[in-house]
Design a protein around this motif. Structure first.
Motif, PDB file in Angstrom:
ATOM      1  N   SER A 167       0.417  -1.177   0.005  1.00 51.62           N
ATOM      2  CA  SER A 167       0.152  -0.260   0.060  1.00 51.62           C
ATOM      3  C   SER A 167       0.746   1.175  -0.231  1.00 51.62           C
ATOM      4  O   SER A 167       0.299   2.526  -0.606  1.00 51.62           O
ATOM      5  CB  SER A 167      -1.119   0.125   0.804  1.00 51.62           C
ATOM      6  OG  SER A 167      -1.368  -0.664   1.203  1.00 51.62           O
ATOM      7  N   LYS A 168       2.018   1.217   0.500  1.00 53.71           N
ATOM      8  CA  LYS A 168       3.061   2.568   0.545  1.00 53.71           C
ATOM      9  C   LYS A 168       3.524   2.764  -0.451  1.00 53.71           C
ATOM     10  O   LYS A 168       3.855   3.455  -1.250  1.00 53.71           O
ATOM     11  CB  LYS A 168       4.037   2.000   1.792  1.00 53.71           C
ATOM     12  CG  LYS A 168       4.537   3.269   1.983  1.00 53.71           C
ATOM     13  CD  LYS A 168       5.997   2.567   2.806  1.00 53.71           C
ATOM     14  CE  LYS A 168       7.256   3.725   2.780  1.00 53.71           C
ATOM     15  NZ  LYS A 168       8.678   3.338   3.452  1.00 53.71           N
ATOM     16  N   GLU A 169       3.477   1.535  -1.471  1.00 52.00           N
ATOM     17  CA  GLU A 169       4.579   2.003  -2.760  1.00 52.00           C
ATOM     18  C   GLU A 169       3.367   1.968  -4.106  1.00 52.00           C
ATOM     19  O   GLU A 169       3.779   2.505  -4.585  1.00 52.00           O
ATOM     20  CB  GLU A 169       5.087  -0.176  -2.782  1.00 52.00           C
ATOM     21  CG  GLU A 169       6.637  -0.188  -2.230  1.00 52.00           C
ATOM     22  CD  GLU A 169       7.880   0.728  -2.009  1.00 52.00           C
ATOM     23  OE1 GLU A 169       7.642   1.451  -3.141  1.00 52.00           O
ATOM     24  OE2 GLU A 169       8.149   1.182  -1.045  1.00 52.00           O
ATOM     25  N   LEU A 170       2.378   1.572  -3.497  1.00 53.79           N
ATOM     26  CA  LEU A 170       1.787   1.708  -5.219  1.00 53.79           C
ATOM     27  C   LEU A 170      -0.015   2.597  -3.631  1.00 53.79           C
ATOM     28  O   LEU A 170      -1.100   1.644  -3.933  1.00 53.79           O
ATOM     29  CB  LEU A 170       0.979   0.353  -5.990  1.00 53.79           C
ATOM     30  CG  LEU A 170       2.106  -0.535  -5.482  1.00 53.79           C
ATOM     31  CD1 LEU A 170       1.271  -1.542  -5.935  1.00 53.79           C
ATOM     32  CD2 LEU A 170       2.417  -0.065  -7.523  1.00 53.79           C
ATOM     33  N   PRO A 171       0.774   3.924  -3.434  1.00 50.79           N
ATOM     34  CA  PRO A 171      -0.664   4.220  -3.494  1.00 50.79           C
ATOM     35  C   PRO A 171      -2.389   4.206  -3.531  1.00 50.79           C
ATOM     36  O   PRO A 171      -2.925   4.015  -2.505  1.00 50.79           O
ATOM     37  CB  PRO A 171      -0.466   5.730  -1.896  1.00 50.79           C
ATOM     38  CG  PRO A 171       0.848   5.801  -3.212  1.00 50.79           C
ATOM     39  CD  PRO A 171       1.371   4.650  -3.349  1.00 50.79           C
ATOM     40  N   ASP A 172      -1.868   4.504  -4.969  1.00 50.36           N
ATOM     41  CA  ASP A 172      -3.047   4.662  -5.557  1.00 50.36           C
ATOM     42  C   ASP A 172      -4.127   3.359  -5.701  1.00 50.36           C
ATOM     43  O   ASP A 172      -5.079   3.036  -6.762  1.00 50.36           O
ATOM     44  CB  ASP A 172      -3.008   5.515  -6.454  1.00 50.36           C
ATOM     45  CG  ASP A 172      -2.938   7.239  -6.227  1.00 50.36           C
ATOM     46  OD1 ASP A 172      -2.934   7.414  -5.013  1.00 50.36           O
ATOM     47  OD2 ASP A 172      -1.570   8.019  -6.838  1.00 50.36           O
ATOM     48  N   ALA A 173      -3.243   1.983  -5.862  1.00 49.96           N
ATOM     49  CA  ALA A 173      -3.656   0.727  -5.994  1.00 49.96           C
ATOM     50  C   ALA A 173      -4.883   0.066  -4.788  1.00 49.96           C
ATOM     51  O   ALA A 173      -3.961  -0.043  -4.088  1.00 49.96           O
ATOM     52  CB  ALA A 173      -2.666   0.480  -6.661  1.00 49.96           C
ATOM     53  N   PRO A 174      -6.331   0.615  -5.217  1.00 49.68           N
ATOM     54  CA  PRO A 174      -6.428  -1.139  -4.511  1.00 49.68           C
ATOM     55  C   PRO A 174      -5.944  -2.419  -4.109  1.00 49.68           C
ATOM     56  O   PRO A 174      -5.760  -2.606  -5.674  1.00 49.68           O
ATOM     57  CB  PRO A 174      -8.171  -0.918  -4.847  1.00 49.68           C
ATOM     58  CG  PRO A 174      -8.168  -0.547  -6.136  1.00 49.68           C
ATOM     59  CD  PRO A 174      -7.232   0.521  -6.055  1.00 49.68           C
ATOM     60  N   ILE A 175      -5.330  -2.475  -3.118  1.00 47.70           N
ATOM     61  CA  ILE A 175      -5.864  -4.210  -3.395  1.00 47.70           C
ATOM     62  C   ILE A 175      -6.613  -5.437  -3.201  1.00 47.70           C
ATOM     63  O   ILE A 175      -7.251  -5.188  -1.785  1.00 47.70           O
ATOM     64  CB  ILE A 175      -3.984  -3.859  -2.219  1.00 47.70           C
ATOM     65  CG1 ILE A 175      -2.735  -2.788  -3.651  1.00 47.70           C
ATOM     66  CG2 ILE A 175      -2.937  -5.354  -2.133  1.00 47.70           C
ATOM     67  CD1 ILE A 175      -1.683  -2.623  -2.411  1.00 47.70           C
ATOM     68  N   ILE A 176      -6.089  -6.307  -3.238  1.00 45.81           N
ATOM     69  CA  ILE A 176      -6.859  -7.666  -2.754  1.00 45.81           C
ATOM     70  C   ILE A 176      -5.767  -8.693  -2.884  1.00 45.81           C
ATOM     71  O   ILE A 176      -4.823  -9.357  -3.904  1.00 45.81           O
ATOM     72  CB  ILE A 176      -7.989  -7.705  -3.213  1.00 45.81           C
ATOM     73  CG1 ILE A 176      -9.220  -7.171  -3.598  1.00 45.81           C
ATOM     74  CG2 ILE A 176      -8.773  -9.632  -3.065  1.00 45.81           C
ATOM     75  CD1 ILE A 176     -10.167  -7.726  -4.923  1.00 45.81           C
ATOM     76  N   LEU A 177      -5.885  -9.398  -1.635  1.00 49.10           N
ATOM     77  CA  LEU A 177      -5.243 -10.479  -0.546  1.00 49.10           C
ATOM     78  C   LEU A 177      -5.406 -11.530  -0.735  1.00 49.10           C
ATOM     79  O   LEU A 177      -6.698 -11.587   0.270  1.00 49.10           O
ATOM     80  CB  LEU A 177      -4.512 -10.185   0.978  1.00 49.10           C
ATOM     81  CG  LEU A 177      -3.351 -11.287   1.446  1.00 49.10           C
ATOM     82  CD1 LEU A 177      -1.899 -11.580  -0.151  1.00 49.10           C
ATOM     83  CD2 LEU A 177      -2.864 -10.479   3.119  1.00 49.10           C
ATOM     84  N   GLU A 178      -5.377 -13.075  -1.467  1.00 55.27           N
ATOM     85  CA  GLU A 178      -6.221 -14.273  -1.183  1.00 55.27           C
ATOM     86  C   GLU A 178      -4.685 -15.171  -1.024  1.00 55.27           C
ATOM     87  O   GLU A 178      -3.827 -14.802  -1.459  1.00 55.27           O
ATOM     88  CB  GLU A 178      -6.429 -14.652  -2.023  1.00 55.27           C
ATOM     89  CG  GLU A 178      -8.122 -14.039  -2.332  1.00 55.27           C
ATOM     90  CD  GLU A 178      -8.883 -14.311  -1.007  1.00 55.27           C
ATOM     91  OE1 GLU A 178      -8.450 -15.765  -0.077  1.00 55.27           O
ATOM     92  OE2 GLU A 178     -10.112 -14.100  -1.380  1.00 55.27           O
ATOM     93  N   THR A 179      -4.943 -16.782  -0.555  1.00 51.36           N
ATOM     94  CA  THR A 179      -4.071 -17.475  -0.565  1.00 51.36           C
ATOM     95  C   THR A 179      -3.591 -17.961  -1.873  1.00 51.36           C
ATOM     96  O   THR A 179      -4.604 -18.134  -3.129  1.00 51.36           O
ATOM     97  CB  THR A 179      -4.682 -18.575   0.287  1.00 51.36           C
ATOM     98  OG1 THR A 179      -5.540 -19.542  -0.557  1.00 51.36           O
ATOM     99  CG2 THR A 179      -4.674 -18.228   1.219  1.00 51.36           C
ATOM    100  N   ASP A 180      -2.446 -18.657  -2.532  1.00 51.56           N
ATOM    101  CA  ASP A 180      -2.572 -18.700  -3.850  1.00 51.56           C
ATOM    102  C   ASP A 180      -3.748 -19.720  -4.854  1.00 51.56           C
ATOM    103  O   ASP A 180      -3.633 -19.864  -5.501  1.00 51.56           O
ATOM    104  CB  ASP A 180      -0.661 -19.546  -3.878  1.00 51.56           C
ATOM    105  CG  ASP A 180      -0.287 -20.403  -2.742  1.00 51.56           C
ATOM    106  OD1 ASP A 180      -1.405 -21.003  -2.058  1.00 51.56           O
ATOM    107  OD2 ASP A 180       0.824 -20.753  -2.269  1.00 51.56           O
ATOM    108  N   VAL A 181      -3.841 -20.564  -2.966  1.00 51.93           N
ATOM    109  CA  VAL A 181      -4.679 -21.721  -4.223  1.00 51.93           C
ATOM    110  C   VAL A 181      -6.248 -21.391  -3.787  1.00 51.93           C
ATOM    111  O   VAL A 181      -6.317 -21.890  -4.546  1.00 51.93           O
ATOM    112  CB  VAL A 181      -4.612 -23.185  -2.891  1.00 51.93           C
ATOM    113  CG1 VAL A 181      -5.567 -24.794  -3.916  1.00 51.93           C
ATOM    114  CG2 VAL A 181      -3.591 -23.518  -2.465  1.00 51.93           C
TER     115      VAL A 181
END
Lengths: 291, 291
Positions: A92-106
């Motif tokens: 979030s710090k490096e890409l402050p304007d992009a919403p981010i979604i996190l999931e497990t790889d599987v």
């Protein structure tokens, strides 16, 4: 333009794509420390231009439950230097304007297989991957299942195969599914790595029996209409047919879902692209959610 | 005014309540044939006045997946005369103006426990009930889990307790959880029905071990933050503590969810009202959905 990161235990893939989730250029490199690995990924993304959103498919255990304080962080893991690392804070710090979604790889992989792969159009699907460990992801009633943490199919307790006297190698549970049926378990039980064992070696029948037990547990709890099994050890010739045969014998006609869905156990169709493709689909969702 | 029906294998409960799901008068009677049983329920409801909606909590297996052709029907069941009976067709005909929601009895019970009982406020909860069979219901990320059919915790395969040589009694799988740990399994293994076995009898430690195995499978697949265990066999003194202790030993510190939630295994708090209360909550949802 959107971007995805597949953060694996040994390698990382970063890719850009269109807002509809379609896959563009990729860059692959070895996973090292968290700072260096994510730094390399972000640098590559920024070189490609401005992105609307980012999806991450991370090895686990990782905090994906948005209501928990662990959201966005790696959980205690034997992988040195990664425990408690806050992925989301750094990104979030490096890409402050992009919403981010996190999931497990599987979870990302099963999302990709449901959207454009081996389970297209299915609302209830499980994905089991057999590698160094055994991982799992679930789509339930159309949504990725999180629960309070996320699925950990590898640590399912299963009955022991009647001909198996291997001690198991899970450091926590010895004889959970991962302890008895992961790649290293095959290797240690038979004294030969799986990829060197011929397709008619008894190792595969036993391996299929254990995967059928795991699939039966999935049926009894989450009732998927299809189960995808991927990863190195699933690539032995005829492996999915063996699991299917054991599953039908073990379930003894009880589960109507099995009667209605044949074949029930299938290989992935996106193969090694499933994780990064899933990460892009997550980015695409984030981008849509932001309007 | 709304109404609920809890359709059990041996008894049926019908109740009216307010639109917020609160429970009013109830009427209980033995379950006989489907036509007679539902006829009695509808007649009693109509005598109470006009209803806005109806919730049904039915014994299973029953079609609760709205996308399946089996929706609203009883599935093949050993209970004579009930296989394939179309519950929803009959009830919609008798109560043409009321929206109707159908769930399994255990799904309704877990909804009630999450709304106003032993798991109030939890988003991920499992309910296991031990009676003639073993049933299960799951709330995942705030929603009742359906999958392609519904959960069937009773038919989970579990490892065998090292001191147990009982053959099991599930007609399909012999030694699934239901085959080894249902009320009739306790009774047959020890030659005495559970309610006559003292709290310090070894039966309870073994029973708790099997339930801990089932709970471990739930943790590995659906990752609930709490598991409610109810039903006759769970009422032995100290039973939930025994399951909790076995679970913590078997999981060996692996699941962070267990560390964060203590106690993890709890009794239901709505007791015998959970099913009918759940049916009323379903009716309340149907009423809200219709505006």
């Amino acid at each position: 333009m959107i971007a995805g990161i597949e953060l694996g235990g040994t390698k990382t893939v970063v890719a850009i794509g269109d807002n509809d989730g379609s896959l563009g250029e990729q860059f692959r490199f070895p996973t090292t420390t968290p700072g260096e690995t994510l730094g390399q990924a972000v640098e590559w993304v920024l070189d490609q231009g401005l992105i609307d959103s980012l999806g991450i498919a991370a090895f686990g255990p990782v905090g994906i439950n948005r209501e928990a304080t662990s959201y966005g962080k790696m959980l205690p893991t034997p992988k040195e230097g990664w425990s408690d690392f806050d992925l989301l804070a750094l990104l979030s710090k490096e890409l402050p304007d992009a919403p981010i979604i996190l999931e497990t790889d599987v979870n990302a992989a099963v999302l990709a297989e449901v959207t454009m792969g081996a389970a297209t159009g299915c609302s209830n699907v499980a994905y089991i991957t057999i590698g160094t460990g055994i991982g799992g992801g679930l789509i339930v009633d159309g949504n990725i299942l999180h629960g309070s943490l996320h699925s950990e199919f590898g640590h399912l307790n299963v009955p022991r195969h009647p001909d198996d006297d291997f001690a198991g190698l899970c450091p926590y549970h010895s004889t959970c599914l991962e302890g008895l049926a992961s790649g290293p378990a095959i290797s240690k039980r038979w004294g030969t790595p799986g990829h060197k064992l011929p397709a008619d070696h008894p190792a595969w029948d036993m391996e299929a029996w254990y995967l059928a037990q795991g699939t039966l547990s999935l049926l009894a709890i989450a009732s998927p209409s299809r189960v995808i099994i991927g990863g190195g050890a699933s690539q032995a010739e005829g492996f999915h047919d063996k699991v299917e045969a054991h599953l039908r014998r073990l379930s003894a006609g009880y589960f109507s879902t099995l009667e209605e869905n044949q074949p029930y156990v299938v290989p992935p169709s996106l193969e090694q692209d499933a994780g990064i493709q899933g990460a892009l689909l997550l980015a695409s969702r984030a981008s849509i959610a932001e309007g």
